[in-house]
Structures are given as C-alpha cells and as structure tokens.
Design a protein around this motif. Structure first.
Motif, PDB file in Angstrom:
ATOM      1  N   LYS A  72      96.973  34.512 -78.205  1.00 23.80           N
ATOM      2  CA  LYS A  72      97.897  35.301 -77.492  1.00 23.80           C
ATOM      3  C   LYS A  72      98.209  34.741 -76.184  1.00 23.80           C
ATOM      4  O   LYS A  72      98.739  35.696 -75.343  1.00 23.80           O
ATOM      5  CB  LYS A  72      97.029  36.685 -77.192  1.00 23.80           C
ATOM      6  CG  LYS A  72      96.571  37.371 -78.494  1.00 23.80           C
ATOM      7  CD  LYS A  72      95.387  38.708 -78.216  1.00 23.80           C
ATOM      8  CE  LYS A  72      95.348  39.481 -79.453  1.00 23.80           C
ATOM      9  NZ  LYS A  72      94.445  40.700 -79.003  1.00 23.80           N
ATOM     10  N   ILE A  73      97.982  33.707 -75.787  1.00 21.80           N
ATOM     11  CA  ILE A  73      98.330  32.946 -74.715  1.00 21.80           C
ATOM     12  C   ILE A  73      99.407  31.726 -74.776  1.00 21.80           C
ATOM     13  O   ILE A  73      99.202  31.191 -76.160  1.00 21.80           O
ATOM     14  CB  ILE A  73      97.188  32.918 -74.094  1.00 21.80           C
ATOM     15  CG1 ILE A  73      96.237  31.698 -74.623  1.00 21.80           C
ATOM     16  CG2 ILE A  73      96.198  33.876 -73.609  1.00 21.80           C
ATOM     17  CD1 ILE A  73      94.889  31.298 -73.699  1.00 21.80           C
ATOM     18  N   ARG A  88     102.559  37.208 -67.444  1.00 19.62           N
ATOM     19  CA  ARG A  88     101.547  38.132 -67.915  1.00 19.62           C
ATOM     20  C   ARG A  88      99.999  37.312 -68.062  1.00 19.62           C
ATOM     21  O   ARG A  88     100.177  36.304 -68.270  1.00 19.62           O
ATOM     22  CB  ARG A  88     101.753  38.661 -69.497  1.00 19.62           C
ATOM     23  CG  ARG A  88     103.076  39.562 -69.480  1.00 19.62           C
ATOM     24  CD  ARG A  88     103.274  40.238 -70.919  1.00 19.62           C
ATOM     25  NE  ARG A  88     104.534  40.997 -70.893  1.00 19.62           N
ATOM     26  CZ  ARG A  88     105.189  41.437 -72.215  1.00 19.62           C
ATOM     27  NH1 ARG A  88     104.623  41.045 -72.994  1.00 19.62           N
ATOM     28  NH2 ARG A  88     105.911  42.318 -71.857  1.00 19.62           N
ATOM     29  N   PHE A  89      99.014  38.221 -68.044  1.00 19.16           N
ATOM     30  CA  PHE A  89      97.640  37.727 -68.263  1.00 19.16           C
ATOM     31  C   PHE A  89      96.809  38.211 -69.305  1.00 19.16           C
ATOM     32  O   PHE A  89      97.032  39.310 -69.744  1.00 19.16           O
ATOM     33  CB  PHE A  89      96.993  37.976 -66.909  1.00 19.16           C
ATOM     34  CG  PHE A  89      97.662  36.999 -65.867  1.00 19.16           C
ATOM     35  CD1 PHE A  89      97.235  35.975 -65.439  1.00 19.16           C
ATOM     36  CD2 PHE A  89      98.735  37.493 -65.151  1.00 19.16           C
ATOM     37  CE1 PHE A  89      97.915  34.875 -64.614  1.00 19.16           C
ATOM     38  CE2 PHE A  89      99.541  36.815 -63.992  1.00 19.16           C
ATOM     39  CZ  PHE A  89      98.860  35.623 -63.969  1.00 19.16           C
ATOM     40  N   LEU A  90      95.909  37.477 -69.943  1.00 17.59           N
ATOM     41  CA  LEU A  90      94.779  38.062 -70.632  1.00 17.59           C
ATOM     42  C   LEU A  90      93.645  36.893 -70.433  1.00 17.59           C
ATOM     43  O   LEU A  90      93.377  36.084 -70.152  1.00 17.59           O
ATOM     44  CB  LEU A  90      95.045  37.584 -72.173  1.00 17.59           C
ATOM     45  CG  LEU A  90      93.851  38.004 -73.220  1.00 17.59           C
ATOM     46  CD1 LEU A  90      93.799  39.409 -73.254  1.00 17.59           C
ATOM     47  CD2 LEU A  90      94.184  37.200 -74.540  1.00 17.59           C
ATOM     48  N   THR A 118     105.731  34.502 -70.213  1.00 13.85           N
ATOM     49  CA  THR A 118     104.685  33.613 -70.657  1.00 13.85           C
ATOM     50  C   THR A 118     103.205  34.247 -70.339  1.00 13.85           C
ATOM     51  O   THR A 118     103.338  35.271 -69.268  1.00 13.85           O
ATOM     52  CB  THR A 118     104.689  32.547 -69.389  1.00 13.85           C
ATOM     53  OG1 THR A 118     105.803  31.679 -69.708  1.00 13.85           O
ATOM     54  CG2 THR A 118     103.610  31.471 -69.474  1.00 13.85           C
ATOM     55  N   THR A 119     102.494  34.228 -71.099  1.00 13.86           N
ATOM     56  CA  THR A 119     101.117  34.771 -70.953  1.00 13.86           C
ATOM     57  C   THR A 119     100.128  33.732 -70.503  1.00 13.86           C
ATOM     58  O   THR A 119      99.804  32.521 -71.407  1.00 13.86           O
ATOM     59  CB  THR A 119     100.614  35.429 -71.987  1.00 13.86           C
ATOM     60  OG1 THR A 119     101.648  36.508 -72.338  1.00 13.86           O
ATOM     61  CG2 THR A 119      99.288  36.000 -72.074  1.00 13.86           C
ATOM     62  N   ALA A 136      94.666  43.258 -65.694  1.00 12.58           N
ATOM     63  CA  ALA A 136      94.976  42.627 -66.853  1.00 12.58           C
ATOM     64  C   ALA A 136      94.249  42.853 -68.133  1.00 12.58           C
ATOM     65  O   ALA A 136      92.883  43.250 -67.846  1.00 12.58           O
ATOM     66  CB  ALA A 136      94.740  41.138 -66.681  1.00 12.58           C
TER      67      ALA A 136
END
Length: 385
Positions: A61-62, A26-28, A2-3, A42
């Motif tokens: 992207k998330i 994960r992170f954006l 998961t982002t 990140a």
C-alpha cells in the motif's frame, strides 16, 4: 498521489504526517498498538514488526518506507527493502541499533568517543571497570533510550559492580552490554542533519540540550559555541552520513568537554532536539526528512532568529498559559498522561536572545516551571554578555 509508509506510530510519525500534508502526501502508519497517536492523523495498520504477512500488506500500500524510532527490527527493514525503497537503509539502522557497532563506527571514522569495552560476563564487567576506571556507565547494547538500560558505576568496589550486574546482567546474552567511560561534560550538543538521495547534505544550527533523569528537557538553537566547534560537529555528522550512505534526517549527540567534542549517540530518525525547527527554521526536520526519502530537493535549514524547545513529560501543563506568551507555539501529541512519557512540547521563538530569555521566563513563571527554563535563560545571558 505518493504514499509514505512509517514503521512506528508515535509523535514523530504524527509530526511527519502533519508536515507531509502541504507536499500532497498520503501516509500509512504501522504500529503494534491500536491507539498509536499517529493514527489520529493517518491510516493505521496494527501488526507486529516481525510479522511478514503484516509487512507484506504494509508494503503493498506504500511507495516508500521510513521509520520513527530506531528499534524497528533491522531484519524487518531489510525484508521490506526488497519490496519497496526504505530510507534510511537497513544497514544504517542495524549499525545504530547496537551501541558497540555504533561506537566502533565513530572510532573508525576518526570521531573522538569515550572509552568503551564490550561486556559479556560478570568477570568481564570487573575487568572492564578496571580498564576504564570509575565512574563509568554500564549500558545495554540494544533497546536503550531516554536513559533506559543504563547503570552508573560510581566506584570500583565489588558491591557496586555486583549491583550493576544485578540490574543489567541478565541482558548480557539477549541484547548485549557495553561499558563506557563517564564524561564530565560541560555541555550536551546535537547536530540535526539531513542527507538526500543524491548525497546533498545539510545541517540545522548546532543545538544545546539539557536532560533531566536521562530525558530531554530543553533544547536551544543556535547553541552558544564558537564557529570552529560547530564546523567540527558538522564535519563529524557528514562523515557518518557518507559512511552509512544515509538518506533522511538524523541526530548526532555530542558531549563538549574542554573545547573538545566526543560523540555519544547517533539517532537514525527525526529527533527530539530538532523539534524547534517547526517554527525556528526555514524548513523543519520533518519536511526535509520527507523530501530526502522521496528524492525531492532539500529545503533551507537556516534559522528564523533564536528558538527553544521545552519538552512536556508525564502530563501536559496549561496550554493557554503558554499560548499567551508572544512567540510561543504549542504541540500536543494526543497521548494519555503517564510518568516519564513524552506527551508534548512547546517552542518559543524570538528575533534576539534577550527577547527569547524574557519569553522563557514568562513561560516558566506561568507554569511554575522556573527550574526547567533556568539553564536556558542562563545560557542566553552568557551568549548576550
């Protein structure tokens, strides 16, 4: 995997990313500045929050979006919510961004609030001062934080009102103005709370706060208040969370005067006064915020003894001097020094108020910051007596 997307790349986003690592996330991060400190941990997408092209790239992207500061444009959050889940919801963000809407919400939900009046003109300001009486505070309805966008009116004289209008009047048409009664409070308190997607609601212990020049200097948990007052504060927070269908962590800032609570502000995000929860609680505000927005089970918010957070403003003091003190923990935000800027904090944790007071004295003496720790030590002495 998961982002999680975070609008805003400051220290709160940075600490969210650090707290999400054990959960396998994960992170954006999206920010307007290429050197945003969360970008050290990140991937960072640089763009304007109103740029739909940048927002579209972010959304693609998330899996879920949140934010680390309350001045993300509500319309951008709404646009994003039509493509990915966004928590807290854009309506909550919009209400909290406007002090007039926020104070009206407090009043409508039966939460005591200082007297306030909407101000649209110089003449309106004069009428509002006559209604509320001095001392009072003129504030921008939007974009103010950490004491910014405020002017204290100490008397009802024309010269003082002219000075207030000169300072903030130009913003009446752009962000709006509100006049609030000044509260000669005895204590500043905050409820840091979390509400999950399923409506589960939890709070950390009530926190007592001290400010210098409008910026948080120190926070102590648990606050030295009786149980009945804490229960009332928690009820106010839950009322607001349910009214807004809020998901995630938020902070309700309160004034305490003559044993009565008055709501000051609501912060729709993880909050400075909850930073102690990293080391002082079973689950930190940062990890519980992530659990909430992802729809995962919330963690326990019970304390591990007693804790105090000390904010570092402008520049960092000597880290080693703090780390030599038992129970002290260091947090460097990776920011360049600048007057008035939050660049880090320390948390001091202990199993008793006596030991915590001793540790805080040692930190204060080692850094030459006795004045910063003094009110906390005094409060701890009162709690122990």
């Amino acid at each position: 995997m998961t982002t999680v997307g975070i609008l805003g790349g400051g220290q709160l986003a940075r600490m969210l990313a650090l707290s999400g690592a054990p959960l396998g996330l994960r992170f954006l991060v999206m920010d307007t500045e290429p050197d945003a400190c969360a970008g050290q941990f990140a991937p960072l997408l640089v763009g304007d929050y109103r740029d739909q092209r940048a927002l579209a790239e972010f959304a693609s992207k998330i899996d879920v979006a949140t934010f680390d500061f309350e001045n993300v444009p509500a319309e951008s959050a709404q646009w994003l919510s039509e493509r990915v889940p966004v928590f807290p919801n854009p309506r909550a963000l919009a209400v909290i961004q406007d002090r007039l809407a926020e104070k009206t919400l407090f009043r409508e939900t039966g939460i005591p609030v200082p007297q306030f009046v909407d101000v649209a003109s110089r003449e309106g300001l004069e009428d509002a001062v006559a209604t509320i009486s001095a001392p009072c505070i003129l504030k921008t309805r939007r974009l103010g934080y950490d004491g910014k966008g405020q002017f204290r009116i100490k008397s009802e004289g024309r010269a003082t009102i002219d000075a207030a209008w000169k300072a903030l009047g130009a913003q009446a048409e752009t962000v709006g103005l509100i006049l609030e009664a000044f509260v000669p409070f005895e204590r500043e308190l905050s409820v840091v709370a979390v509400r999950g997607r399923d409506g589960e609601f939890r709070t950390w212990p009530l926190t007592e706060n001290w400010h210098v020049d409008g910026v948080l200097s120190a926070s102590l948990a648990p606050a030295r208040v009786d149980d009945a007052l804490a229960v009332t504060a928690f009820e106010y927070a839950q009322r607001l969370a349910e009214s807004l269908d809020y998901v995630g962590v938020f902070a309700l800032e309160l004034f305490c005067r003559d044993g009565r609570l008055l709501a000051n502000e609501l912060a729709p995000r993880v909050h400075n006064s909850g930073h102690w929860s990293f080391e002082g609680a079973e689950t930190s505000q940062f990890q519980n915020h992530l659990r909430a927005v992802l729809g995962r089970p919330l963690g326990a918010t019970t304390m591990r003894g007693h804790a105090c957070m000390l904010n570092w403003i402008g520049e960092l003091p000597d880290a080693d001097a703090v780390l030599r003190v038992a129970g002290a923990h260091w947090h460097d935000y990776g920011k360049s020094p600048r007057p008035g800027r939050k660049v880090g904090h320390a948390t001091v944790r202990a199993d008793s108020t006596t030991v915590l007071a001793q540790a805080l004295r040692r930190v204060g003496e080692a850094l030459g910051r006795q004045a910063q720790v003094a009110p906390v030590v005094e409060a701890l002495a009162g709690a122990a007596s």
